[in-house]
Design an enzyme around this catalytic site. Structure first.
Site, PDB file in Angstrom:
ATOM      1  CD  GLU A 210      -2.649  -1.406  -0.051  1.00  0.00           C
ATOM      2  OE1 GLU A 210      -3.014  -0.421  -0.715  1.00  0.00           O
ATOM      3  OE2 GLU A 210      -2.828  -2.575  -0.426  1.00  0.00           O
ATOM      4  CG  HIS A 213      -0.849   1.074  -4.325  1.00  0.00           C
ATOM      5  ND1 HIS A 213      -0.631   0.700  -5.632  1.00  0.00           N
ATOM      6  CD2 HIS A 213      -1.470   0.016  -3.735  1.00  0.00           C
ATOM      7  CE1 HIS A 213      -1.094  -0.531  -5.821  1.00  0.00           C
ATOM      8  NE2 HIS A 213      -1.608  -0.972  -4.687  1.00  0.00           N
TER       9      HIS A 213
END
Ligand SMILES: *[C@@H]1O[C@H](CO)[C@@H](O)[C@H](O)[C@H]1NC(C)=O
Ligand SMILES: *[C@@H]1O[C@H](CO)[C@@H](O)[C@H](O)[C@H]1NC(C)=O
Length: 289
Positions: A210, A213
């Site tokens: 994550e 990202h």
């Protein structure tokens, strides 16, 4: 097999979602959120960086990083958000274990996360991470600037996902106003923290992906196709499906890459150009904002 879920994009911000393993076998993958929900500044930028045309490409980036005291150090805030039923499920040692896992993945690339604060909240609605409740939570809890990583570890994260995150974009550029980027950050299933409940996924690597990202990276299987630009990064082999587990199929799939969907034990690397991409994105979007 895992079943990705489409998630609503988070307001103005680009986002990407990662599925959690499903017990239902044989279901086809579909596209989770990625370029479909990215904002235009993100899309333009990855295209230009891929084509070598962006202002953030090497020289400009080097200048920005050189001007920085501590280029590789990123401030992080962890928010532990639990339901009443699970209000003692995240112990006080887990945030440190999660930080260690994050840094173990990023330190080889000279990126270091500095944990500034851990907040703990018991709130049945916030722990689910849905719609207005998620917005309210982030309005209330987010700390720091656009270059502060905020990770929300939620015990009951909705949508059958391990996590989802906003991609970096021009949303904050020059605005200096948290109200334009309060939504920025990653929702992570708290059961994917180190030593938590989710077998195969409890070594903290969901937070690594994550955060990838958040630093501007797409999945290695972005587009779910062997044609097209994929993740817009040339040294990650193109991949038409997400990896499930840790088996190589077909042969060149980057199953050890943090931006695939392997199990935590399988993850080992970011590529050189992924690291370069995070630096470009950092200098263009997060640095100084
Ligand atoms: C957690 O739940 C227990 C039992 O339901 C309760 O006694 C306790 O006060 C709760 N703690 C918090 C921090 O909400
Ligand atoms: C940590 O977070 C709390 C809110 O939970 C806040 O009151 C406090 O100021 C923060 N501490 C730092 C050092 O930012």
């Amino acid at each position: 097999m895992r079943t990705p879920f489409l998630l609503a994009s988070l307001g103005l911000l680009a986002s990407a979602a990662d599925p959690q393993p499903s017990s239902a076998p044989g279901q086809p993958f579909d596209c989770g959120t990625g370029t479909q929900s990215a904002d235009q500044s993100y899309l333009d930028t990855i295209q230009q960086l891929h084509d070598g045309k962006a202002k953030g490409s090497l020289a400009a980036r080097a200048a920005v990083l050189a001007a920085h005291d501590d280029p590789g150090k990123i401030q992080a805030i962890f928010h532990i958000v639990m339901t009443n039923a699970a209000n003692d499920s995240i112990t006080n040692v887990m945030p440190q274990a999660q930080l260690d896992s994050l840094n173990a993945a990023y330190n080889p690339y000279n990126i270091q996360f500095m944990l500034q604060n851990v907040t703990r909240n018991t709130n049945d609605a916030w722990a689910v991470g849905k719609g207005d409740d998620d917005t309210n939570m982030k309005h209330t809890l987010r700390q720091g600037t656009y270059n502060t990583l905020n990770l929300y570890f939620q015990t009951d994260l909705v949508g059958g996902v391990l996590g989802r995150c906003t991609l970096s974009s021009a949303v904050a550029n020059g605005k200096g106003n948290p109200s334009v980027y309060f939504n920025d950050g990653c929702n992570i299933n708290a059961n994917a923290m180190p030593d938590e409940l989710m077998d195969g996924f409890n070594k903290g690597k969901t937070a690594v992906r994550e955060t990838g990202h958040w630093l501007g990276l797409l999945h290695t299987f972005e587009g779910y196709s062997c044609d097209g630009p994929g993740d817009y990064i040339d040294d990650t082999p193109i991949e038409s499906t997400a990896t499930d587990g840790c088996l190589t199929y077909p042969k060149n799939d980057p199953i050890h890459n943090y931006m695939d969907y392997s199990i935590d034990d399988c993850y080992e690397v970011f590529t050189g150009l992924q690291v370069q991409r995070t630096e470009s994105m950092w200098s263009m979007f997060r640095d100084g904002n």
